[in-house]
Design an enzyme around this catalytic site. Structure first.
Site, PDB file in Angstrom:
ATOM      1  N   ASN A 120       0.872  -1.172   0.000  1.00 29.37           N
ATOM      2  CA  ASN A 120       0.000   0.000   0.000  1.00 29.37           C
ATOM      3  C   ASN A 120       0.912   1.226   0.000  1.00 29.37           C
ATOM      4  OD1 ASN A 120      -1.418   2.320   0.956  1.00 29.37           O
ATOM      5  ND2 ASN A 120      -3.051   1.015   1.747  1.00 29.37           N
TER       6      ASN A 120
ATOM      7  N   GLU B  36      -3.977   1.943  -2.808  1.00 30.93           N
ATOM      8  CA  GLU B  36      -4.075   3.378  -2.508  1.00 30.93           C
ATOM      9  C   GLU B  36      -3.229   4.208  -3.459  1.00 30.93           C
ATOM     10  OE1 GLU B  36      -5.271   5.492   1.291  1.00 30.93           O
ATOM     11  OE2 GLU B  36      -4.017   3.860   2.048  1.00 30.93           O
TER      12      GLU B  36
ATOM     13  N   TYR C 140      -7.790  -3.701  -2.189  1.00 29.09           N
ATOM     14  CA  TYR C 140      -7.798  -2.649  -1.172  1.00 29.09           C
ATOM     15  C   TYR C 140      -9.153  -2.670  -0.496  1.00 29.09           C
ATOM     16  CZ  TYR C 140      -7.490   1.885   1.117  1.00 29.09           C
ATOM     17  OH  TYR C 140      -7.495   2.879   2.057  1.00 29.09           O
TER      18      TYR C 140
ATOM     19  N   ASP D 274      -4.107  -4.857   0.987  1.00 31.75           N
ATOM     20  CA  ASP D 274      -4.415  -4.239   2.264  1.00 31.75           C
ATOM     21  C   ASP D 274      -5.844  -4.626   2.614  1.00 31.75           C
ATOM     22  OD1 ASP D 274      -5.028  -2.650   4.412  1.00 31.75           O
ATOM     23  OD2 ASP D 274      -4.579  -0.739   3.429  1.00 31.75           O
TER      24      ASP D 274
ATOM     25  N   ASN E 185      -7.193  -4.332   5.612  1.00 31.31           N
ATOM     26  CA  ASN E 185      -7.740  -3.502   6.676  1.00 31.31           C
ATOM     27  C   ASN E 185      -8.412  -4.342   7.769  1.00 31.31           C
ATOM     28  OD1 ASN E 185      -7.195  -0.662   6.540  1.00 31.31           O
ATOM     29  ND2 ASN E 185      -8.321  -0.616   4.602  1.00 31.31           N
TER      30      ASN E 185
ATOM     31  N   ASP F  81       2.824   4.782   5.019  1.00 30.19           N
ATOM     32  CA  ASP F  81       2.676   4.262   6.378  1.00 30.19           C
ATOM     33  C   ASP F  81       2.609   2.733   6.403  1.00 30.19           C
ATOM     34  OD1 ASP F  81       0.244   4.448   5.076  1.00 30.19           O
ATOM     35  OD2 ASP F  81      -0.755   5.608   6.638  1.00 30.19           O
ATOM     36  N   HIS F  82       2.568   2.115   5.224  1.00 25.52           N
ATOM     37  CA  HIS F  82       2.651   0.657   5.088  1.00 25.52           C
ATOM     38  C   HIS F  82       4.038   0.276   4.585  1.00 25.52           C
ATOM     39  CE1 HIS F  82      -1.822  -0.304   5.076  1.00 25.52           C
ATOM     40  NE2 HIS F  82      -1.817   1.012   4.951  1.00 25.52           N
TER      41      HIS F  82
END
Length: 255
Positions: free
Chosen positions: A7, A34, A104, A145, A147, A245-246
């Site tokens: 991501n 993303e 995603y 990702d 989540n 941030d990933h």
């Protein structure tokens, strides 16, 4: 064949970091999430030695598959809801021998809104589609990702995340229903140790304190799991300047 999921949290903002990592790590296939752009004509990816197929969306979402070999696109959206226009799924056959999907999955927060019901509905559609892919009896990797932190061991502070959509019992149950079809979590099959995170917030020194989450997953069909050689988390891209941030999670398959 080395397959990774990453991501990037805006492909244009992280393009230099991404291409540097591609040249250093040399993955054969990369699933990106993303992208946050409609314009996915990125010559820098080609210069790094990759073909690319992408489904973009302005400002939000967006998924792509990069591959050193040929890419035969099979799906540009998750089946089951033609009205859903969010760019969250792309699926392709790589080199004629490995099926890969870049996923995603919706975040789902706040849990008392329609965003959470959308997340659970999306996961139900993914389960139905994943079952159909298993019926093909071919090597398949559902990468992305998700989540979802599958267990309390996949989040640095379960109490702090007790009201977060990533850790809700319904989210975890929905992921288990997919895995229990017959998929293998590649990282857990190779390295089931604690605190193996793929995401760290930008705030509060989360990376330095290893206050992270494991929300990026590679789910393998039995035909891919039988060929699993190795898997891991590549933390190096998260430690660069202006990172996502990933960070990538990867597996190596004897294909």
């Amino acid at each position: 064949m080395r397959v990774a999921s990453f991501n990037v949290n805006s492909v244009k903002a992280r393009l230099t970091n991404l291409t540097d990592w591609l040249r250093e790590a040399q993955p054969d296939v990369v699933c990106l999430q993303e992208l946050k752009t409609i314009d996915v004509d990125l010559p820098e990816i080609g210069d790094a030695g990759y073909n690319i197929v992408a489904v973009g969306q302005k400002t939000y979402n967006g998924v792509a598959i990069l591959a050193k070999e040929s890419i035969e696109v099979e799906e540009r959206r998750l089946p089951g809801d033609e009205a859903d226009e969010q760019a969250r799924y792309v699926q392709a056959l790589i080199g004629g021998r490995l099926r890969v999907a870049s996923i995603y999955l919706p975040n789902g927060n706040p849990i008392d809104t329609d965003k959470f019901s959308y997340k659970l509905g999306w996961m139900a559609r993914l389960r139905d589609h994943a079952a159909g892919l298993l019926a093909l009896e071919e090597p398949t990797v559902l990468a992305g990702d998700y989540n979802v932190c599958p267990t309390d061991g996949d989040v640095y502070d379960p109490f702090a995340f007790r009201d977060d959509a990533l850790c809700q019992p319904q989210s975890r149950a929905a992921l288990r229903r997919i895995v229990n079809l017959g998929y293998t979590d590649a990282l857990m099959a190779i390295d089931p140790g604690p605190r193996r995170y793929t995401y760290w917030d930008y705030q509060g020194g989360a990376l330095q304190r290893n206050n992270g989450l494991r929300i990026d997953h590679l789910l393998l069909s039995p035909q891919a799991a039988d060929r699993l050689l190795d898997a891991g988390v590549d933390k190096a891209p998260r430690e660069r300047e202006r990172p996502s941030d990933h960070t990538p999670v990867w597996c190596k398959l004897d294909i």
